[in-house]
Design a protein around this motif. Sequence first.
Motif, PDB file in Angstrom:
ATOM      1  N   HIS A 193     -15.167  51.372 -56.266  1.00  0.00           N
ATOM      2  CA  HIS A 193     -15.521  50.492 -57.387  1.00  0.00           C
ATOM      3  C   HIS A 193     -17.039  50.402 -57.635  1.00  0.00           C
ATOM      4  O   HIS A 193     -17.460  49.977 -58.717  1.00  0.00           O
ATOM      5  CB  HIS A 193     -15.004  49.070 -57.131  1.00  0.00           C
ATOM      6  CG  HIS A 193     -13.529  48.981 -56.931  1.00  0.00           C
ATOM      7  ND1 HIS A 193     -12.607  49.277 -57.914  1.00  0.00           N
ATOM      8  CD2 HIS A 193     -12.810  48.605 -55.837  1.00  0.00           C
ATOM      9  CE1 HIS A 193     -11.381  49.093 -57.454  1.00  0.00           C
ATOM     10  NE2 HIS A 193     -11.480  48.691 -56.196  1.00  0.00           N
ATOM     11  N   ARG A 194     -17.835  50.760 -56.679  1.00  0.00           N
ATOM     12  CA  ARG A 194     -19.255  50.426 -56.708  1.00  0.00           C
ATOM     13  C   ARG A 194     -20.026  51.079 -57.852  1.00  0.00           C
ATOM     14  O   ARG A 194     -20.844  50.413 -58.515  1.00  0.00           O
ATOM     15  CB  ARG A 194     -19.903  50.769 -55.368  1.00  0.00           C
ATOM     16  CG  ARG A 194     -19.331  49.947 -54.221  1.00  0.00           C
ATOM     17  CD  ARG A 194     -19.888  50.381 -52.871  1.00  0.00           C
ATOM     18  NE  ARG A 194     -19.181  49.720 -51.766  1.00  0.00           N
ATOM     19  CZ  ARG A 194     -19.369  50.000 -50.479  1.00  0.00           C
ATOM     20  NH1 ARG A 194     -20.256  50.929 -50.131  1.00  0.00           N
ATOM     21  NH2 ARG A 194     -18.677  49.366 -49.551  1.00  0.00           N
ATOM     22  N   THR A 195     -19.800  52.326 -58.093  1.00  0.00           N
ATOM     23  CA  THR A 195     -20.583  53.027 -59.124  1.00  0.00           C
ATOM     24  C   THR A 195     -20.343  52.428 -60.503  1.00  0.00           C
ATOM     25  O   THR A 195     -21.285  52.146 -61.257  1.00  0.00           O
ATOM     26  CB  THR A 195     -20.224  54.520 -59.142  1.00  0.00           C
ATOM     27  OG1 THR A 195     -20.508  55.098 -57.858  1.00  0.00           O
ATOM     28  CG2 THR A 195     -21.024  55.255 -60.212  1.00  0.00           C
ATOM     29  N   GLU A 196     -19.102  52.204 -60.821  1.00  0.00           N
ATOM     30  CA  GLU A 196     -18.775  51.646 -62.144  1.00  0.00           C
ATOM     31  C   GLU A 196     -19.279  50.215 -62.280  1.00  0.00           C
ATOM     32  O   GLU A 196     -19.819  49.832 -63.327  1.00  0.00           O
ATOM     33  CB  GLU A 196     -17.270  51.710 -62.366  1.00  0.00           C
ATOM     34  CG  GLU A 196     -16.839  51.257 -63.749  1.00  0.00           C
ATOM     35  CD  GLU A 196     -15.354  51.413 -63.982  1.00  0.00           C
ATOM     36  OE1 GLU A 196     -14.853  50.981 -65.047  1.00  0.00           O
ATOM     37  OE2 GLU A 196     -14.655  51.955 -63.089  1.00  0.00           O
ATOM     38  N   LEU A 197     -19.121  49.445 -61.231  1.00  0.00           N
ATOM     39  CA  LEU A 197     -19.582  48.066 -61.289  1.00  0.00           C
ATOM     40  C   LEU A 197     -21.106  47.989 -61.416  1.00  0.00           C
ATOM     41  O   LEU A 197     -21.633  47.108 -62.113  1.00  0.00           O
ATOM     42  CB  LEU A 197     -19.130  47.301 -60.033  1.00  0.00           C
ATOM     43  CG  LEU A 197     -17.636  46.996 -59.922  1.00  0.00           C
ATOM     44  CD1 LEU A 197     -17.318  46.315 -58.590  1.00  0.00           C
ATOM     45  CD2 LEU A 197     -17.171  46.111 -61.083  1.00  0.00           C
ATOM     46  N   LYS A 198     -21.784  48.913 -60.792  1.00  0.00           N
ATOM     47  CA  LYS A 198     -23.249  48.902 -60.885  1.00  0.00           C
ATOM     48  C   LYS A 198     -23.705  49.156 -62.312  1.00  0.00           C
ATOM     49  O   LYS A 198     -24.644  48.513 -62.805  1.00  0.00           O
ATOM     50  CB  LYS A 198     -23.830  49.954 -59.940  1.00  0.00           C
ATOM     51  CG  LYS A 198     -25.349  49.895 -59.833  1.00  0.00           C
ATOM     52  CD  LYS A 198     -25.852  50.842 -58.745  1.00  0.00           C
ATOM     53  CE  LYS A 198     -27.352  50.698 -58.558  1.00  0.00           C
ATOM     54  NZ  LYS A 198     -27.868  51.548 -57.449  1.00  0.00           N
TER      55      LYS A 198
END
Length: 315
Positions: A179-184
């Motif tokens: 999830h991290r890349t999209e949330l960033k």
Amino acid sequence: MAGGVSSEAVAVAVAGGVSSEAVAVAVAGGVSSEAVAVPVAEAVSSETVAVPAAEPVAPAAPKRSRGPLLWAVARWTAAVLVCGGLGAGTATGITSMERTDVPGLATESDGRWDYPKLSLPALPEGSPRPFTEGNEGEVHHADLRKLLLPAPAGATVDPKLNGGWVGVDQYLSRYGKEHRTELKQDLADAALRHITARGWTMPDGTRTSIHLLRFNSVAYAEAFKDESLEVGEADGALLDGTEDQDVLGDLESEINVAYTAVYGYEEPKPYGPEQTLWAYVQAGDTLALVTQTRKGGALAVPFKQTVVLQNQLLG
């Protein structure tokens, strides 16, 4: 008649004011009729009027000393005052004590943590509260770090999450790597202003972390919550180390702070050696993430308590 006193003498004596008792005594004692007649004649003389002698007054009874009575009253009064003073002192002592300090009234802990007394921070001069008229963006003008819940008594504070500002990557480390890349990217597009966080570990091993994210307005905060994190959806973003989530429906119904919204989750069984509980608090321009992880299973009471208190600080 016995004694020689005639009946005529007796009648005259009684008519002249001599009592029948006196006559009877005279008769019984053998007094002659002449002796009785003389005082009677004198008593009825026209020149003098006999005045009956005053009846003898009985001697007054000796006065009883009041000393012993007064001393008894004084002793009882003193006893009452002493007992009353002791009773009042005991009542004052009990009412000033905590319930757990009173013998026989101690109660077992219900699992809540001992947080310090909370208070809202001062606002910059002329700045309104987030949910007052005229603050359309529902902006928290107070220092966000001062709206962060402090650690409870007995906690060991995480030096990396000590109540200061943290970066986006630190916050995203709470989510699964997928999830991290999209949330960033979503955070970059959502006009995020800053993030503050605090974390601690309790003696029973429970690890807690709280992150507060402030956006430019309530609209940006809600968009990130609904569209990026998909809070409330079954396929929303999962925390790191979790594989599934169940909604804690009772958390939202039990926590009722005006103008805020709460969304609670728990990691369902089988959850491995540790279990995680987490919740989002939406309060105007600020979004909070509260997590608790504990070996063998997270505890509901301190989790709800922590969410409630953080919600109140933001509301």
